[in-house]
Design an enzyme around this catalytic site. Sequence first.
Site, PDB file in Angstrom:
ATOM      1  N   ASN A 294       0.872  -1.170   0.000  1.00 33.86           N
ATOM      2  CA  ASN A 294       0.000   0.000   0.000  1.00 33.86           C
ATOM      3  C   ASN A 294       0.912   1.223   0.000  1.00 33.86           C
ATOM      4  O   ASN A 294       1.501   1.563   1.021  1.00 33.86           O
ATOM      5  CB  ASN A 294      -0.902  -0.027   1.249  1.00 33.86           C
ATOM      6  CG  ASN A 294      -1.803   1.194   1.321  1.00 33.86           C
ATOM      7  OD1 ASN A 294      -1.881   1.971   0.370  1.00 33.86           O
ATOM      8  ND2 ASN A 294      -2.471   1.366   2.442  1.00 33.86           N
ATOM      9  N   TRP A 295       1.029   1.839  -1.166  1.00 30.95           N
ATOM     10  CA  TRP A 295       1.968   2.971  -1.290  1.00 30.95           C
ATOM     11  C   TRP A 295       1.419   4.238  -0.652  1.00 30.95           C
ATOM     12  O   TRP A 295       2.149   5.198  -0.487  1.00 30.95           O
ATOM     13  CB  TRP A 295       2.283   3.223  -2.774  1.00 30.95           C
ATOM     14  CG  TRP A 295       3.042   2.110  -3.435  1.00 30.95           C
ATOM     15  CD1 TRP A 295       3.497   0.960  -2.864  1.00 30.95           C
ATOM     16  CD2 TRP A 295       3.448   2.043  -4.822  1.00 30.95           C
ATOM     17  NE1 TRP A 295       4.157   0.178  -3.798  1.00 30.95           N
ATOM     18  CE2 TRP A 295       4.139   0.821  -5.006  1.00 30.95           C
ATOM     19  CE3 TRP A 295       3.290   2.890  -5.925  1.00 30.95           C
ATOM     20  CZ2 TRP A 295       4.679   0.433  -6.235  1.00 30.95           C
ATOM     21  CZ3 TRP A 295       3.821   2.504  -7.159  1.00 30.95           C
ATOM     22  CH2 TRP A 295       4.504   1.289  -7.305  1.00 30.95           C
ATOM     23  N   LYS A 296       0.130   4.231  -0.328  1.00 29.40           N
ATOM     24  CA  LYS A 296      -0.526   5.407   0.277  1.00 29.40           C
ATOM     25  C   LYS A 296      -0.237   6.660  -0.557  1.00 29.40           C
ATOM     26  O   LYS A 296      -0.177   6.586  -1.772  1.00 29.40           O
ATOM     27  CB  LYS A 296      -0.090   5.573   1.735  1.00 29.40           C
ATOM     28  CG  LYS A 296      -0.272   4.304   2.562  1.00 29.40           C
ATOM     29  CD  LYS A 296      -0.195   4.553   4.041  1.00 29.40           C
ATOM     30  CE  LYS A 296      -0.188   3.226   4.780  1.00 29.40           C
ATOM     31  NZ  LYS A 296      -0.287   3.358   6.212  1.00 29.40           N
TER      32      LYS A 296
ATOM     33  N   HIS B 248      -9.701   0.726   4.506  1.00 27.44           N
ATOM     34  CA  HIS B 248      -8.456   0.951   5.250  1.00 27.44           C
ATOM     35  C   HIS B 248      -8.764   1.847   6.445  1.00 27.44           C
ATOM     36  O   HIS B 248      -9.583   2.764   6.350  1.00 27.44           O
ATOM     37  CB  HIS B 248      -7.405   1.597   4.344  1.00 27.44           C
ATOM     38  CG  HIS B 248      -6.038   1.564   4.951  1.00 27.44           C
ATOM     39  ND1 HIS B 248      -5.662   2.437   5.950  1.00 27.44           N
ATOM     40  CD2 HIS B 248      -4.975   0.759   4.734  1.00 27.44           C
ATOM     41  CE1 HIS B 248      -4.416   2.152   6.303  1.00 27.44           C
ATOM     42  NE2 HIS B 248      -3.977   1.142   5.583  1.00 27.44           N
TER      43      HIS B 248
ATOM     44  N   GLU C  29      -7.271   4.222   7.707  1.00 32.73           N
ATOM     45  CA  GLU C  29      -7.071   5.663   7.463  1.00 32.73           C
ATOM     46  C   GLU C  29      -8.278   6.259   6.743  1.00 32.73           C
ATOM     47  O   GLU C  29      -8.652   7.406   6.982  1.00 32.73           O
ATOM     48  CB  GLU C  29      -5.768   5.870   6.661  1.00 32.73           C
ATOM     49  CG  GLU C  29      -4.545   5.595   7.527  1.00 32.73           C
ATOM     50  CD  GLU C  29      -3.323   5.107   6.783  1.00 32.73           C
ATOM     51  OE1 GLU C  29      -3.261   5.224   5.548  1.00 32.73           O
ATOM     52  OE2 GLU C  29      -2.402   4.586   7.455  1.00 32.73           O
TER      53      GLU C  29
ATOM     54  N   GLU D 181      -5.920  -5.520   9.991  1.00 25.44           N
ATOM     55  CA  GLU D 181      -4.895  -4.520  10.286  1.00 25.44           C
ATOM     56  C   GLU D 181      -5.192  -3.830  11.615  1.00 25.44           C
ATOM     57  O   GLU D 181      -5.989  -2.878  11.661  1.00 25.44           O
ATOM     58  CB  GLU D 181      -4.875  -3.459   9.182  1.00 25.44           C
ATOM     59  CG  GLU D 181      -4.564  -4.001   7.810  1.00 25.44           C
ATOM     60  CD  GLU D 181      -3.911  -2.936   6.933  1.00 25.44           C
ATOM     61  OE1 GLU D 181      -2.822  -3.210   6.411  1.00 25.44           O
ATOM     62  OE2 GLU D 181      -4.474  -1.840   6.801  1.00 25.44           O
TER      63      GLU D 181
ATOM     64  N   GLY E 124       1.931   1.695  10.781  1.00 24.38           N
ATOM     65  CA  GLY E 124       2.849   2.826  10.692  1.00 24.38           C
ATOM     66  C   GLY E 124       3.514   3.176  12.014  1.00 24.38           C
ATOM     67  O   GLY E 124       4.127   4.233  12.157  1.00 24.38           O
TER      68      GLY E 124
ATOM     69  N   SER F  11       2.926  -2.770  10.211  1.00 24.12           N
ATOM     70  CA  SER F  11       4.380  -2.788  10.400  1.00 24.12           C
ATOM     71  C   SER F  11       5.033  -4.116  10.000  1.00 24.12           C
ATOM     72  O   SER F  11       5.999  -4.558  10.631  1.00 24.12           O
ATOM     73  CB  SER F  11       4.748  -2.399  11.839  1.00 24.12           C
ATOM     74  OG  SER F  11       4.292  -1.093  12.124  1.00 24.12           O
TER      75      SER F  11
ATOM     76  N   GLY G 195       2.543  -1.334   4.285  1.00 23.46           N
ATOM     77  CA  GLY G 195       2.650   0.081   3.963  1.00 23.46           C
ATOM     78  C   GLY G 195       4.098   0.497   3.766  1.00 23.46           C
ATOM     79  O   GLY G 195       4.673   0.336   2.691  1.00 23.46           O
ATOM     80  N   GLY G 196       4.696   1.010   4.829  1.00 27.84           N
ATOM     81  CA  GLY G 196       6.056   1.575   4.747  1.00 27.84           C
ATOM     82  C   GLY G 196       7.059   0.658   4.060  1.00 27.84           C
ATOM     83  O   GLY G 196       7.871   1.118   3.233  1.00 27.84           O
TER      84      GLY G 196
HETATM   85  C1  PEP Z   1      -0.998  -0.195   5.746  1.00 27.07           C
HETATM   86  O1  PEP Z   1      -0.867   0.866   5.195  1.00 27.07           O
HETATM   87  O2  PEP Z   1      -1.982  -0.886   5.456  1.00 27.07           O
HETATM   88  C2  PEP Z   1       0.016  -0.626   6.711  1.00 27.07           C
HETATM   89  C3  PEP Z   1      -0.153  -1.775   7.304  1.00 27.07           C
HETATM   90  O3  PEP Z   1       1.073   0.214   6.922  1.00 27.07           O
HETATM   91  P1  PEP Z   1       2.456  -0.168   7.644  1.00 27.07           P
HETATM   92  O4  PEP Z   1       2.929  -1.445   7.042  1.00 27.07           O
HETATM   93  O5  PEP Z   1       3.375   0.990   7.344  1.00 27.07           O
HETATM   94  O6  PEP Z   1       2.176  -0.306   9.114  1.00 27.07           O
END
Ligand code: PEP
Length: 251
Positions: A9-11, A95, A97, A167, A173, A213, A234-235
């Site tokens: 997920n590049w957000k 998601h 967010e 999640e 994050g 994470s 994500g990251g």
């Molecule tokens: C996400 O964006 O769905 C996510 C899990 O982010 P991260 O891996 O950075 O915690």
Amino acid sequence: MRQKIAAGNWKMNNTLEESIALANELVAAGSPEGVLTILGVPYVYLDKINQIVSGAPGIEVAAQNAHQALSGAFTGEISVKMLSSLGIKYVILGHSERREYFAESDALLLSKTNTALAEGLLPIFCCGEPLAIRKSGEHISYVINQLKASIFQLSAEDFKKLIIAYEPIWAIGTGETASPEQAQEMHAEIRAAIADVFGDELAQEISILYGGSVNAANAKDLFARADVDGGLVGGASLKSDVFIQVMNGFQ
Ligand code: PEP
């Protein structure tokens, strides 16, 4: 055998140039045998990145959101019809967010899911609890209730097209990952709840991803759990060398 999935997920990150470089590096590495890699790309880069990955076996592109209507006067919004006209197959819905910053409710997410499925898109549907709920010990019922209020209302035929991503919000994050035991516990509960509603056969077919994470160091341990079929990342999906290790985190 359930599909193993490494989803990124590049957000709202990276320039077009950086996104192209990242996609090219992932295509050059290739998706490991038996693993489906899905890249959650910002709208404006979808067409370009989809062209780059087309022809790369096992690599697909997802939008990070879509509107619940097929078209209309919704300035600034993107419809599933637009996405399917680009040849996009997947869409991330629900998601945390989006739920938190854009007030997306379970009812709205059910509507988005129905619209996406009607247009032939396959949702990656997210669920997960905030920290206070985890601390209260109510996390399992909280997550199951999210599902009951949304995708558990689909027909079995529609439901089996979904990918689910668990999640925990406190792990997104933050650098704090759910332990493999915590992830497995929740995934098994989600699968049991799916079996209650749709039957065991269907429950065994659904891929349930863990997100929060995930990184090169912890992916293997998480993905080794019986009910963890991969990750939504994500990251760690923004750097090709790291994400390639995650993609290779399946035993
Ligand atoms: C996400 O964006 O769905 C996510 C899990 O982010 P991260 O891996 O950075 O915690």
